[in-house]
Design a protein around this motif. Structure first.
Motif, mmCIF file in Angstrom:
data_model
loop_
_atom_site.group_PDB
_atom_site.id
_atom_site.type_symbol
_atom_site.label_atom_id
_atom_site.label_comp_id
_atom_site.label_asym_id
_atom_site.label_seq_id
_atom_site.Cartn_x
_atom_site.Cartn_y
_atom_site.Cartn_z
ATOM 1 N N ALA A 59 -61.847 -4.362 12.465
ATOM 2 C CA ALA A 59 -63.079 -5.113 12.700
ATOM 3 C C ALA A 59 -64.170 -4.198 13.238
ATOM 4 O O ALA A 59 -63.893 -3.222 13.943
ATOM 5 N N GLY A 60 -65.388 -4.534 12.894
ATOM 6 C CA GLY A 60 -66.549 -3.885 13.476
ATOM 7 C C GLY A 60 -67.217 -4.865 14.421
ATOM 8 O O GLY A 60 -67.638 -5.953 14.011
ATOM 9 N N VAL A 61 -67.304 -4.524 15.692
ATOM 10 C CA VAL A 61 -67.857 -5.422 16.708
ATOM 11 C C VAL A 61 -69.269 -4.964 17.048
ATOM 12 O O VAL A 61 -69.476 -3.808 17.442
ATOM 13 N N ASP A 62 -70.232 -5.863 16.878
ATOM 14 C CA ASP A 62 -71.617 -5.574 17.249
ATOM 15 C C ASP A 62 -71.857 -6.077 18.662
ATOM 16 O O ASP A 62 -71.595 -7.246 18.969
ATOM 17 N N LEU A 63 -72.357 -5.200 19.508
ATOM 18 C CA LEU A 63 -72.716 -5.605 20.864
ATOM 19 C C LEU A 63 -74.044 -4.970 21.237
ATOM 20 O O LEU A 63 -74.439 -3.951 20.666
ATOM 21 N N VAL A 64 -74.725 -5.604 22.158
ATOM 22 C CA VAL A 64 -76.010 -5.105 22.635
ATOM 23 C C VAL A 64 -75.915 -4.891 24.136
ATOM 24 O O VAL A 64 -75.485 -5.786 24.880
ATOM 25 N N CYS A 65 -76.279 -3.706 24.571
ATOM 26 C CA CYS A 65 -76.291 -3.391 25.992
ATOM 27 C C CYS A 65 -77.170 -2.164 26.204
ATOM 28 O O CYS A 65 -77.494 -1.444 25.256
ATOM 29 N N GLU A 66 -77.540 -1.939 27.430
ATOM 30 C CA GLU A 66 -78.383 -0.781 27.735
ATOM 31 C C GLU A 66 -77.565 0.487 27.885
ATOM 32 O O GLU A 66 -78.051 1.583 27.623
ATOM 33 N N ASN A 67 -76.303 0.362 28.277
ATOM 34 C CA ASN A 67 -75.464 1.538 28.497
ATOM 35 C C ASN A 67 -74.022 1.157 28.233
ATOM 36 O O ASN A 67 -73.418 0.408 29.014
ATOM 37 N N ILE A 68 -73.448 1.677 27.127
ATOM 38 C CA ILE A 68 -72.067 1.320 26.775
ATOM 39 C C ILE A 68 -71.068 1.941 27.736
ATOM 40 O O ILE A 68 -69.878 1.613 27.717
ATOM 41 N N GLY A 69 -71.539 2.784 28.625
ATOM 42 C CA GLY A 69 -70.687 3.382 29.643
ATOM 43 C C GLY A 69 -70.551 2.541 30.900
ATOM 44 O O GLY A 69 -69.944 2.986 31.884
ATOM 45 N N ARG A 70 -71.105 1.306 30.879
ATOM 46 C CA ARG A 70 -70.986 0.383 32.012
ATOM 47 C C ARG A 70 -70.437 -0.946 31.515
ATOM 48 O O ARG A 70 -70.646 -1.316 30.351
ATOM 49 N N PRO A 71 -69.727 -1.714 32.356
ATOM 50 C CA PRO A 71 -69.230 -3.032 31.928
ATOM 51 C C PRO A 71 -70.365 -3.925 31.445
ATOM 52 O O PRO A 71 -71.489 -3.876 31.971
ATOM 53 N N LEU A 72 -70.095 -4.763 30.447
ATOM 54 C CA LEU A 72 -71.129 -5.611 29.866
ATOM 55 C C LEU A 72 -71.697 -6.594 30.888
ATOM 56 O O LEU A 72 -72.920 -6.780 30.981
ATOM 57 N N GLN A 73 -70.827 -7.272 31.662
ATOM 58 C CA GLN A 73 -71.308 -8.280 32.605
ATOM 59 C C GLN A 73 -72.239 -7.670 33.647
ATOM 60 O O GLN A 73 -73.204 -8.306 34.091
ATOM 61 N N GLU A 74 -71.970 -6.455 34.017
ATOM 62 C CA GLU A 74 -72.749 -5.784 35.057
ATOM 63 C C GLU A 74 -74.201 -5.572 34.642
ATOM 64 O O GLU A 74 -75.100 -5.517 35.474
ATOM 65 N N GLN A 75 -74.454 -5.457 33.319
ATOM 66 C CA GLN A 75 -75.799 -5.147 32.836
ATOM 67 C C GLN A 75 -76.380 -6.247 31.948
ATOM 68 O O GLN A 75 -77.438 -6.070 31.352
ATOM 69 N N GLY A 76 -75.668 -7.381 31.863
ATOM 70 C CA GLY A 76 -76.183 -8.472 31.035
ATOM 71 C C GLY A 76 -76.016 -8.243 29.550
ATOM 72 O O GLY A 76 -76.720 -8.854 28.744
ATOM 73 N N GLY A 77 -75.092 -7.362 29.174
ATOM 74 C CA GLY A 77 -74.827 -7.124 27.758
ATOM 75 C C GLY A 77 -73.953 -8.215 27.171
ATOM 76 O O GLY A 77 -73.381 -9.048 27.893
ATOM 77 N N ALA A 78 -73.832 -8.215 25.830
ATOM 78 C CA ALA A 78 -73.047 -9.265 25.172
ATOM 79 C C ALA A 78 -72.573 -8.794 23.811
ATOM 80 O O ALA A 78 -73.182 -7.917 23.179
ATOM 81 N N ILE A 79 -71.481 -9.391 23.370
ATOM 82 C CA ILE A 79 -70.989 -9.182 22.004
ATOM 83 C C ILE A 79 -71.694 -10.168 21.099
ATOM 84 O O ILE A 79 -71.694 -11.376 21.347
ATOM 85 N N VAL A 80 -72.274 -9.643 20.051
ATOM 86 C CA VAL A 80 -73.114 -10.457 19.173
ATOM 87 C C VAL A 80 -72.347 -10.941 17.949
ATOM 88 O O VAL A 80 -72.490 -12.090 17.532
ATOM 89 N N GLU A 81 -71.532 -10.069 17.366
ATOM 90 C CA GLU A 81 -70.806 -10.435 16.151
ATOM 91 C C GLU A 81 -69.481 -9.687 16.090
ATOM 92 O O GLU A 81 -69.330 -8.602 16.660
ATOM 93 N N VAL A 82 -68.530 -10.281 15.357
ATOM 94 C CA VAL A 82 -67.282 -9.612 14.987
ATOM 95 C C VAL A 82 -67.202 -9.664 13.467
ATOM 96 O O VAL A 82 -67.248 -10.742 12.880
#
Length: 716
Positions: A425-448
Motif C-alpha cells: 500500500a501507498g499511504v498518503d499523509l500530510v504533516c510538517e515534519n515526518i520525523g515527529r509523531p503525527l498527533q504532536e503536530q496535527g498531521g493526519a493520514i489522508v489516503e491508503v
C-alpha cells in the motif's frame, strides 16, 4: 535505385525467446548478406566512422572485442565489416531509447558474404523496431545520406513504452530475476507470473495475488477508509462526500475553514485544491474536482507537506516528500513562460514514466489556474521582478525521506494498512515534519492506496533510491531456498528415443512430487492424462505447462531444431539431459553441416542447468560426454562403459542382464527390472530416465520401484 549505392540486405530474422546458442536471454538473430560490402570494411568507406560518431556518440563507450572503452571505435578505424557495425548501431539505439543492452555478436557463415548477427532484446516488437532503425541508419551512414537520428530514437522509444513493462512492474520483475526467480509475461500489459507451476505468484504493477479484493475496494472508498482508521485511533482529517457546489460550501463551514476540495480518487494531485477559505473558490474547486469523474470530497485542511509512505508486508520500506512549486517573476516573461523556463527545464521532468517529475501543463490543470487566480495572476500575467508565485502545492512527491520517518509515524502508517487489509500500500499523509509523531503536530493520514506507483522511490528527484522491488519479491517469496519459485524441471534434448526417456522421467517424478507436466513429441500430459496433441512447434505448449498451478514438476523434450528456432522454453532447469548430437541433416537452414555443428545447439541444454542441479549425459558418446565441463552443477551418466577419466560425477546408470542398474563409484546401488523385455534403444532411454530422476533427487529405491511399475502400455 542508385547503382552505386551500397546495400546491406537482411535475409531473415528470428526472435529467440529463451536461452539459445548465443546467450541465456532472449535475443534477435539476424541473417545478413553484405553483397559488395564484403569487400568494403569500415576503414575503406570515406567518413563512415566520423558520421557514425556524430550521430551516435555513445559508440565511443562500446568496448567490443578489444575489451576497453573505445574498443569498437578502434575496430571501426582499423576496419570491420558491416554486420558487426550494424550490431553496435542497434545496441546504441536501444540504449538511447531507454532499453539498455550490451550484448551482441556477429559471426560469418559457410556462405561467403553472409553473416549471423544477434543482439539482446527483451521482446520481439522492440527488437524488430531496433533492427529497422539501425539498418536504415547504417545504410545512410555508409552512403553518406542524411538520417534523422532523433526521429529514429523517438520511434523506437514509443515502441519500448508501448510494449515493455511499466517501471513499477519492471522493478519487481528485475528484483525477482536477481533472486533467480523466473517470470512469464501473461499479457501485453503488466500482468506477470513470477515462478513456475505450483510455486508461482502473480503481480499486476504493485498489486499481487495476495492483494485482497475486499481491501482494495475499502481503499477506493475514502469515507469508509477514514471511518475504519479513525476507529483504530489513526489521525485522519474530518471530511465528507458532497454532490454540488452549494453542498461543498455548507460542508466547508461545518468542518471549519480552510478546507481541501478533491476527487475521491485523486491521482497525481489532479483536481485537488488546497487551503480554500472563500465560497466562490470552494464552489469553483467543486467543479474542477467533479470533472475528474469520481465523487468530490471536502476535508479539513492539514498544514504541512504531502508524503507518500510505501508499506510492504506490514513494514515501511520507503517514504517520499512533496514540495510546493514556485516561480520567480523577472518582469519580462509571463507565468506560462516562467513555468517552462524555471520548472519544465529541469531534466528530471518529462512525459515518460521514467522521469521522476512530471512536466507541468498549465492548460491541463484547472486547479493550478485557480491557485494562480487566487494570487491575482493568469497564465498570461507578467509577475513583477523578484515576486514569487505559488504554482502548485504539495506536488512532486519525489524527495526521499525514508530515513527520517519517526517510529510513531511508521506505527500509524502500518496500522492503517493492516486495518484496510492490504499487503502492499501507498499511504498518503500530510504533516510538517515526518520525523515527529503525527498527533504532536496535527498531521493526519489522508489516503491508503492499493497498487501504488513505485517510481518515486526507485528514481527520486532528490535522495537515495530504495529497493522497493526487492521488498515486494521478499513478501511474495519468503526464505532463501535455491529453488524458490521453481518446480523441479527436467529438460531433455537430442534425437535418440527422447520421447520415451521424457515419458519415463515424468512417470518417475510424478511418484515423488505429485502432478507432473510433460511436453514431448507425443503430446502434452498432466499426470497420465493427455491434454493436448503435439504441435509441430510446441514451444508455447511447454510454456503453458509452466503456467499451470497444479503442476508440481515438469519434464520437457526439446529437439535441436526448436532450440535453434526459438530457444529453450524455460530459463533454467534442475536436470538437463543430452542423449546424442545427431539430427544435423535437417538443420541446414541454421548453417549446420555436420555433427561438429550440433554442439552449438545442444550445449544450451547443459548451460542452463542450475548450480545445485545436474546434467545427464551419454557416457558412451565422446561428443556428448565432452559437454560435462560446461555444466554449473553435478554430472550423472547413462549408457555403456565407464565414466570418462577426468570427467565430473561418479553416478552411472547402465543396462545389464535385463535390468537397469544404478551405480555409484562402480558399486551397484540398486537394480530394477522393467515390466517387459526391451530393445537396446528403449533400454538405454530407460537408463537415461533413471539417471535423470536420480539427479532430480529421487532415491534409487523409489526409482527401482517406479521402473517396475512403468507398464508395457506406456513403453509402446
Amino acid at each position: 535505385m542508385d547503382s552505386n549505392r551500397f546495400v546491406l540486405t537482411v535475409l531473415r530474422h528470428q526472435f529467440l525467446d529463451g536461452p539459445n546458442a548465443w546467450t541465456y536471454r532472449s535475443t534477435m538473430e539476424v541473417w545478413l548478406d553484405l553483397g559488395e560490402l564484403e569487400q568494403r570494411p569500415s576503414h575503406t568507406i570515406d567518413g563512415l566512422t566520423d558520421r557514425l560518431l556524430a550521430w551516435l556518440p555513445g559508440l565511443e563507450s562500446h568496448h567490443c572485442g578489444v575489451g576497453e572503452h573505445g574498443g569498437f571505435v578502434q575496430r571501426l578505424r582499423e576496419g570491420t565489416w558491416a554486420g558487426h557495425v550494424l550490431e553496435h548501431c542497434v545496441i546504441e539505439l536501444l540504449n538511447q531509447a531507454g532499453m539498455p543492452t550490451g550484448f551482441g555478436q556477429t559471426r560469418s557463415t559457410s556462405k561467403p558474404g553472409v553473416y549471423r548477427m544477434v543482439f539482446r532484446a527483451r521482446n520481439r516488437a522492440t527488437a524488430e523496431a531496433a533492427l529497422k532503425q539501425g539498418h536504415a541508419l547504417l545504410e545512410a551512414a555508409i552512403n553518406n545520406e542524411p538520417f534523422d537520428v532523433a526521429g529514429a530514437v523517438h520511434a523506437l522509444r514509443e515502441v519500448v513504452d508501448a510494449t515493455w513493462l511499466g517501471p513499477s512492474t519492471a522493478a519487481i520483475v528485475n528484483a525477482a530475476t536477481e533472486r533467480g526467480i523466473p517470470h512469464v509475461r501473461l499479457t501485453d500489459g503488466n500482468l506477470v507470473q513470477l515462478g513456475h507451476g505450483a510455486r508461482q505468484r502473480r503481480i499486476w504493477t504493485a498489486e499481487s495475488e495476495l492483494t485482497s479484493a475486499i481491501a482494495e475496494n475499502i481503499a477506493s472508498d475514502k469515507d469508509l477508509t477514514k471511518m475504519l482508521l479513525k476507529s483504530c485511533g489513526v489521525p485522519v482529517p474530518e471530511g465528507q462526500v458532497v454532490h454540488s457546489p452549494e453542498e461543498a460550501w455548507e460542508a466547508a463551514q461545518d468542518i471549519g475553514l480552510p478546507v481541501v476540495v478533491k476527487p475521491s480518487d485523486a491521482n497525481h494531485g489532479r483536481g485537488v485544491s488546497l487551503e480554500l477559505t472563500q465560497q466562490g473558490d470552494i464552489e469553483r474547486a467543486f467543479a474542477i474536482a467533479d470533472a475528474e469523474g469520481s465523487d468530490v470530497m471536502v476535508e479539513r485542511y492539514i498544514r504541512g507537506d504531502e508524503h507518500r509512505v510505501l508499506v510492504v508486508g506490514g513494514k515501511v520500506v520507503a517514504a517520499s516528500r512533496g514540495e510546493s512549486l514556485y516561480i520567480t517573476g523577472d518582469g519580462v516573461h509571463d507565468v506560462r513562460q516562467l513555468i517552462d523556463l524555471q520548472l519544465n527545464s529541469d531534466p528530471r521532468r518529462g512525459e515518460a514514466e521514467e522521469f521522476p517529475l512530471e512536466t507541468i501543463h498549465l492548460d491541463r490543470e484547472p486547479a493550478m489556474r485557480l491557485l494562480l487566480e487566487r494570487q491575482g495572476f493568469a497564465a498570461e500575467s507578467v509577475p513583477p521582478a523578484g515576486h514569487r508565485v505559488l504554482v502548485q502545492r504539495n506536488g512532486n512527491v519525489a524527495i526521499d525521506c525514508t530515513d527520517d520517518v519517526h517510529p510513531e509515524v511508521a506505527y500509524a502508517v502500518t496500522l492503517a494498512v493492516r486495518t484496510v487489509g492490504l499487503d502492499v500500500a501507498g499511504v498518503d499523509l500530510v504533516c510538517e515534519n515526518i520525523g515527529r509523531p503525527l498527533q504532536e503536530q496535527g498531521g493526519a493520514i489522508v489516503e491508503v492506496n492499493a497498487g501504488p506507483g513505485l517510481l518515486m522511490h526507485l528514481k527520486p528527484a532528490v535522495g537515495q533510491p530504495r529497493p522497493v522491488g526487492e521488498a515486494i519479491v521478499a513478501q511474495l517469496f519468503p526464505g532463501s531456498e535455491p529453488d524458490v519459485g521453481r518446480v523441479p524441471l527436467i529438460g531433455i534434448s537430442g534425437t535418440g528415443h527422447t520421447t520415451l526417456l521424457a515419458r519415463a522421467s515424468a512417470f518417475l517424478l510424478g511418484l515423488a512430487s505429485g502432478p507432473t507436466g510433460l511436453a514431448c513429441r507425443a503430446g502434452v500430459f498432466l499426470g497420465d492424462r493427455r491434454v493436448e496433441d503435439a504441435a509441430r512447434d510446441y514451444w508455447e505448449q511447454c510454456q503453458r505447462l509452466l503456467l499451470n498451478r497444479e503442476v508440481q514438476s515438469v519434464v520437457v523434450e526439446t529437439q535441436p531444431g526448436l532450440i535453434l528456432d526459438r530457444g529453450l522454453p524455460y530459463d533454467r532447469c534442475l536436470v538437463g539431459v543430452v542423449t546424442d548430437l545427431r539430427g544435423w541433416e535437417t538443420l541446414a537452414r541454421h548453417d549446420v553441416s555436420g555433427p561438429q555443428d550440433m554442439t552449438r545447439a545442444l550445449r544450451t541444454q547443459v548451460d542452463v542447468v542450475l548450480g545445485h542441479g545436474a546434467c545427464v549425459l551419454r557416457v558412451d558418446d565422446p561428443a556428448v560426454a565432452a559437454l560435462a565441463p560446461l555444466c554449473d552443477g553435478d554430472c550423472y551418466w547413462f549408457g555403456e562403459g565407464s565414466v570418462p577419466e577426468g570427467m565430473p560425477g561418479t553416478r552411472l546408470v547402465r543396462w545389464c542382464e535385463g535390468a537397469v542398474c544404478l551405480m555409484d563409484n562402480g558399486q551397484l546401488v540398486v537394480r530394477a527390472r522393467p515390466g517387459q523385455a526391451l530393445d537396446t534403444d528403449a533400454a538405454t532411454a530407460l537408463c537415461g530416465a533413471a539417471a535423470a530422476a536420480w539427479a532430480a533427487g529421487l532415491s534409487p529405491e523409489l526409482i527401482a520401484a517406479g521402473l517396475e511399475r512403468f507398464g508395457a502400455s506406456t513403453l509402446n
